[in-house]
Design an enzyme around this catalytic site. Structure first.
Site, PDB file in Angstrom:
ATOM      1  N   LYS A 116       0.870  -1.177   0.000  1.00  0.00           N
ATOM      2  CA  LYS A 116       0.000   0.000   0.000  1.00  0.00           C
ATOM      3  C   LYS A 116       0.905   1.225   0.000  1.00  0.00           C
ATOM      4  O   LYS A 116       1.601   1.502   0.983  1.00  0.00           O
ATOM      5  CB  LYS A 116      -0.912   0.010   1.230  1.00  0.00           C
ATOM      6  CG  LYS A 116      -1.688   1.313   1.347  1.00  0.00           C
ATOM      7  CD  LYS A 116      -2.520   1.403   2.606  1.00  0.00           C
ATOM      8  CE  LYS A 116      -2.841   2.870   2.904  1.00  0.00           C
ATOM      9  NZ  LYS A 116      -3.648   3.038   4.116  1.00  0.00           N
TER      10      LYS A 116
ATOM     11  N   GLY B  58      -7.923   9.004   9.803  1.00  0.00           N
ATOM     12  CA  GLY B  58      -8.222   9.047  11.233  1.00  0.00           C
ATOM     13  C   GLY B  58      -9.274  10.062  11.632  1.00  0.00           C
ATOM     14  O   GLY B  58      -9.528  10.242  12.826  1.00  0.00           O
TER      15      GLY B  58
ATOM     16  N   ALA C 267      -9.420   5.413   4.264  1.00  0.00           N
ATOM     17  CA  ALA C 267      -9.288   6.537   5.202  1.00  0.00           C
ATOM     18  C   ALA C 267     -10.539   7.386   5.303  1.00  0.00           C
ATOM     19  O   ALA C 267     -11.171   7.700   4.295  1.00  0.00           O
ATOM     20  CB  ALA C 267      -8.126   7.437   4.855  1.00  0.00           C
ATOM     21  N   GLY C 268     -10.894   7.741   6.532  1.00  0.00           N
ATOM     22  CA  GLY C 268     -11.959   8.706   6.769  1.00  0.00           C
ATOM     23  C   GLY C 268     -13.296   8.112   7.162  1.00  0.00           C
ATOM     24  O   GLY C 268     -14.213   8.837   7.505  1.00  0.00           O
TER      25      GLY C 268
ATOM     26  N   ASN D  23      -8.970   1.651   9.627  1.00  0.00           N
ATOM     27  CA  ASN D  23      -8.238   1.297  10.831  1.00  0.00           C
ATOM     28  C   ASN D  23      -8.851   1.962  12.064  1.00  0.00           C
ATOM     29  O   ASN D  23      -9.425   1.320  12.938  1.00  0.00           O
ATOM     30  CB  ASN D  23      -6.758   1.681  10.666  1.00  0.00           C
ATOM     31  CG  ASN D  23      -5.855   1.176  11.783  1.00  0.00           C
ATOM     32  OD1 ASN D  23      -4.677   0.973  11.568  1.00  0.00           O
ATOM     33  ND2 ASN D  23      -6.345   0.947  12.987  1.00  0.00           N
ATOM     34  N   THR D  24      -8.795   3.304  12.089  1.00  0.00           N
ATOM     35  CA  THR D  24      -9.210   4.026  13.284  1.00  0.00           C
ATOM     36  C   THR D  24     -10.686   3.798  13.623  1.00  0.00           C
ATOM     37  O   THR D  24     -11.042   3.726  14.805  1.00  0.00           O
ATOM     38  CB  THR D  24      -8.942   5.533  13.110  1.00  0.00           C
ATOM     39  OG1 THR D  24      -7.603   5.692  12.644  1.00  0.00           O
ATOM     40  CG2 THR D  24      -9.100   6.283  14.418  1.00  0.00           C
TER      41      THR D  24
END
Lengths: 260, 65
Positions: free
Chosen positions: A102, A163, A189-190, A211-212
């Site tokens: 990635k 995040g 992301a987001g 992830n977050t």
């Protein structure tokens, strides 16, 4: 249901949820949450070892085994193309010749927005060096096309800053990228909660990387499971084809046979 | 021998990369090594001599998204 896999770099995957391994309380929670997510592709970061400190510290790859998961090493934290390329080369060595990476080259600490010119440069170098590059990028449809032309095997536009948990901010750009691309498009992301992931899938994205949203939930393992269901629900809704939007009501029960 | 190890000055007593990694108790760990900005494959560790001023990076996988 018929299998509905997606293919990246020649490998078919049944789960369209890709997850990161950062920000968890400990390795145990990481392992349990990732198992609950049902993800088959799992990202890791490549960092310097701590010299002279606790050599018996458990290793992430003992918990997230390369025999069980497709490990997707990232270049998170790289702010220039040469560092990102070196990181990928180290990852390939670490994972015994594994070519899937990635790529992310960041431009700014505050926003963690991708540095697109540096991303293009690194992508070109990596593709020439034989890597299969899944690339994190802005939600610019023209840049997505350029990255595909370079030979990236998946385009991964951001929904919102890394995040941030803000959800998809620029739906029509994501839609444009999805409709134009000939390689898988994954929102990366987001994403903040399950509905964000479902929306991405309803729009026709091939998958979502997060992830977050899982790791920073109050109950990460429960959120991992919620995300698994959201991805499946969103995908099925996309395949089912939603009803047209209408401005006025349309009764579900027939008019005929009313008693009055 | 003064080298740079993971960005920090380091005084190495080992003459071979293999021996340095053994001293650091990293030999059997899941790591990758870059030697003067070139990948040094595991198979090369026993042959890789360390000299004054060498720059060595040792990395592993950690949690990330």
């Amino acid at each position: 249901m018929q299998t509905d896999s997606f293919t990246v770099a020649g490998q078919a995957y049944n789960s369209r949820l890709l997850v990161g391994t950062g920000k968890y309380k400990d390795l145990e929670e990481t392992g349990v949450a990732i198992a609950a997510s049902g993800a088959e592709i799992v990202t890791v970061a490549i960092r310097r070892t701590n010299i002279g400190q606790n050599p018996d510290e458990p290793n992430l790859l003992d918990v997230i085994s390369p025999d069980e998961y497709t490990i997707l090493p990232n270049t998170a934290g790289c702010f220039d193309a040469p560092t990102a390329v070196r990181t990928c080369q180290l990852a390939r060595e670490l994972l015994g010749g594994h070519k899937l990476v990635k790529l992310e080259v960041l431009g700014d600490q505050k926003t963690l927005y991708p540095d697109v010119p540096a991303t293009l440069e690194a992508a070109e170098t990596l593709v020439k060096d034989g890597f299969d590059v899944m690339v994190y990028t802005s939600d610019d449809p023209l840049i997505a096309r350029r990255l595909e032309d370079i030979g990236c095997c998946a385009i991964m536009p951001l929904a919102a800053p890394i995040g941030s948990g803000l959800g998809i901010q620029n739906k029509y750009n994501i839609l444009e990228i999805v409709e134009s691309a000939n390689v898988p498009v994954l929102v990366d992301a987001g994403v903040g909660t399950a509905s964000d992931a479902a929306i991405a899938m309803e729009m026709g994205c091939d998958g979502v990387l997060m992830n977050t949203a899982i790791a920073a939930a109050q109950k990460p393992v429960l959120m991992a499971e919620a995300m698994k269901h959201a991805i499946i629900a969103g995908r099925q809704a996309y395949l089912a084809g939603r009803m047209p939007r209408k401005r006025y009501a349309s009764a579900s029960s027939p008019i005929d046979g009313l008693i009055a | 021998m003064h080298i740079t190890l993971n960005g920090e000055p380091y005084d190495a007593s080992a003459n071979l990369l293999h021996d340095l990694l053994q001293q650091l108790e990293l030999l059997d760990k899941r790591i990758a090594v870059e030697f003067n900005e070139e990948i040094c494959p595991r198979s090369e560790w026993p042959n890789q001599a360390i000299q004054e001023g060498d720059i060595i990076e040792i990395v592993h996988a950690i949690g990330g998204g």
